[in-house]
Enzyme design. Structure first.
Site, PDB file in Angstrom:
ATOM      1  N   CYS A 131       0.984  -1.023  -0.358  1.00 14.86           N
ATOM      2  CA  CYS A 131       0.393   0.472  -0.066  1.00 14.86           C
ATOM      3  C   CYS A 131       1.215   1.412  -0.189  1.00 14.86           C
ATOM      4  CB  CYS A 131      -0.964  -0.407   1.690  1.00 14.86           C
ATOM      5  SG  CYS A 131       0.030  -0.254   2.595  1.00 14.86           S
ATOM      6  N   HIS A 132       0.184   1.905   0.872  1.00 18.46           N
ATOM      7  CA  HIS A 132       1.546   3.520   0.485  1.00 18.46           C
ATOM      8  C   HIS A 132       2.489   3.155   1.543  1.00 18.46           C
ATOM      9  CE1 HIS A 132       2.025   7.894  -1.041  1.00 18.46           C
ATOM     10  NE2 HIS A 132       2.644   8.053   0.727  1.00 18.46           N
ATOM     11  N   ALA A 133       2.252   3.844   2.646  1.00 13.53           N
ATOM     12  CA  ALA A 133       3.090   2.830   3.198  1.00 13.53           C
ATOM     13  C   ALA A 133       3.059   1.845   4.561  1.00 13.53           C
ATOM     14  CB  ALA A 133       2.508   4.232   4.912  1.00 13.53           C
ATOM     15  N   GLY A 134       3.108   0.760   3.649  1.00 15.48           N
ATOM     16  CA  GLY A 134       3.361  -0.687   3.991  1.00 15.48           C
ATOM     17  C   GLY A 134       2.380  -0.980   5.312  1.00 15.48           C
ATOM     18  N   VAL A 135       2.075   0.015   6.492  1.00 16.64           N
ATOM     19  CA  VAL A 135       1.828  -0.525   7.614  1.00 16.64           C
ATOM     20  C   VAL A 135       0.194  -0.972   7.263  1.00 16.64           C
ATOM     21  CG1 VAL A 135       3.701   0.648   8.658  1.00 16.64           C
ATOM     22  CG2 VAL A 135       1.411   1.771   8.334  1.00 16.64           C
ATOM     23  N   SER A 136      -0.600  -0.129   7.199  1.00 17.29           N
ATOM     24  CA  SER A 136      -2.282  -0.429   7.577  1.00 17.29           C
ATOM     25  C   SER A 136      -2.614  -0.778   6.370  1.00 17.29           C
ATOM     26  CB  SER A 136      -3.018   0.493   7.196  1.00 17.29           C
ATOM     27  OG  SER A 136      -3.818   0.078   8.082  1.00 17.29           O
ATOM     28  N   ARG A 137      -2.857  -0.932   5.380  1.00 18.29           N
ATOM     29  CA  ARG A 137      -3.985  -1.385   4.018  1.00 18.29           C
ATOM     30  C   ARG A 137      -3.234  -2.877   4.076  1.00 18.29           C
ATOM     31  NH1 ARG A 137      -4.277   3.355   0.842  1.00 18.29           N
ATOM     32  NH2 ARG A 137      -2.511   3.705   2.057  1.00 18.29           N
TER      33      ARG A 137
END
EC number: 3.1.3.16
Length: 336
Positions: free
Chosen positions: A115-121
């Site tokens: 995902c954008h940051a690689g921490v949630s989605r």
């Protein structure tokens, strides 16, 4: 074609985690042949090639634009449009995401989920994959992923959805009461003005069909015998705490507490549509004789057992009769 470096030279899938964090550029291997990363991980085809990745699952607001050369390398890609917000519906996409990862592994392809940051989605998607593949609970899968990547932190909405996923047996069962209740809540969030509700939200009016009724219970208006809903439309819930749940109402004796459910909470049926549109709460009346059947409230109502149901479409049990179809004669009998 990219050379896929899968779980082993023979492309055998293993369930054990990497013994040490395996970083490749902006990507972290969290399961054999499965990488987790942010948007920067797909910015350069060389990074994918170096890790042997030939399948990319993107869960973000915008689909990535792979640089020239990536397509020539036979890169598989799958895109799930989603914002990193608690109200985002990720649950409905989980089965397809897990299936994409499995298909890629079966084809000996290493997979990047980002995902954008690689921490949630992306973390939520990988957690669902671990739950289904390794038969782990949500807490176990999420905990192991955080051990490998401590900064992994999905929002509370995704946590709730993955717990529902677990409750459905790690498979999105659209016919289950769990998913129907979830869908109703999502519709309430998406259509706060309650106009132009999607037709798939409403169960089919039982008066318009006859097929499939022989294996279900039919519920009819006690006054005029009009068919109202089928047993498959009932949304079961865990029994509440009884009298304790009503202390906040400060009722003055004498009063009666019900320890069991005196109403059915159901999914909305087609005959309710004109009543529900643009209105937050109101009465549910029989579409034929006008008899009062119960009530509805998009913000929720409390069952007699104490459990709060949101949204609530409540039919009082003493206003309807159960009609069971006899499998041989095809006739109906009333059960009291």
């Amino acid at each position: 074609m990219l050379e896929a470096q899968g779980p082993s030279p023979e492309c055998e899938r293993r369930s054990q985690r990497p013994s040490e964090a395996n970083y490749t550029g902006q990507m972290l291997e969290v399961w054999p042949g499965l990488y987790l990363g942010g948007a920067a991980a797909v910015s350069e085809p060389d990074q994918l090639r170096a890790a042997g990745i030939s399948a990319v699952l993107t869960v973000d607001s915008e689909e990535p634009s792979f640089k020239a050369g990536a397509e020539d390398e036979d890169l598989w890609s799958f895109f799930v449009p989603a914002l990193d917000k608690p109200e985002t519906d990720l649950l409905s996409h989980l089965d397809r995401c897990v299936a994409f990862i499995n298909r890629a592994h079966d084809d000996c392809r290493a997979v990047l989920v980002h995902c954008h940051a690689g921490v949630s989605r992306s973390v939520a998607i990988v957690t669902a994959f671990l739950m289904k593949t390794d038969l782990l609970t949500f807490e176990e899968a999420y905990g192991e992923l955080q051990n490998i990547k401590p900064e992994a932190k999905m929002n509370e909405g995704f946590e709730w959805q993955l717990k529902l996923y677990q409750a459905m047996g790690n498979e999105v069962d659209t016919s289950s009461a769990i998913y129907k209740q979830y869908r109703l809540q999502k519709v309430t969030e998406k259509y706060p003005e309650l106009q132009n509700l999607p037709q798939e939200l409403f169960a089919v009016d039982p008066t318009t069909i006859s097929q499939g009724l022989k294996d279900q219970v039919l519920y009819k208006c006690r006054k005029c015998r009009r068919s109202l809903f089928r047993s498959s439309s009932i949304l079961d819930h865990n029994e509440g705490n009884g009298p304790v749940a009503f202390v906040h109402k400060r009722m003055t004796p004498p009063f009666v507490y019900h320890l069991s459910c005196t109403s059915y909470f159901i999914e909305p049926v087609q005959w309710m549509e004109s009543t529900l549109l643009g209105v937050m709460d109101g009465q549910l009346l029989c579409p034929k004789c006008g008899a009062k059947l119960g009530s509805f409230n998009w913000c929720g109502e409390q069952c007699s057992c104490g459990r709060w149901i949101t949204p609530a479409f409540q039919i009082h049990k003493n206003r309807v009769d159960e009609m069971k179809m006899l499998p041989v004669l095809g006739s109906q009998t009333r059960t009291i």
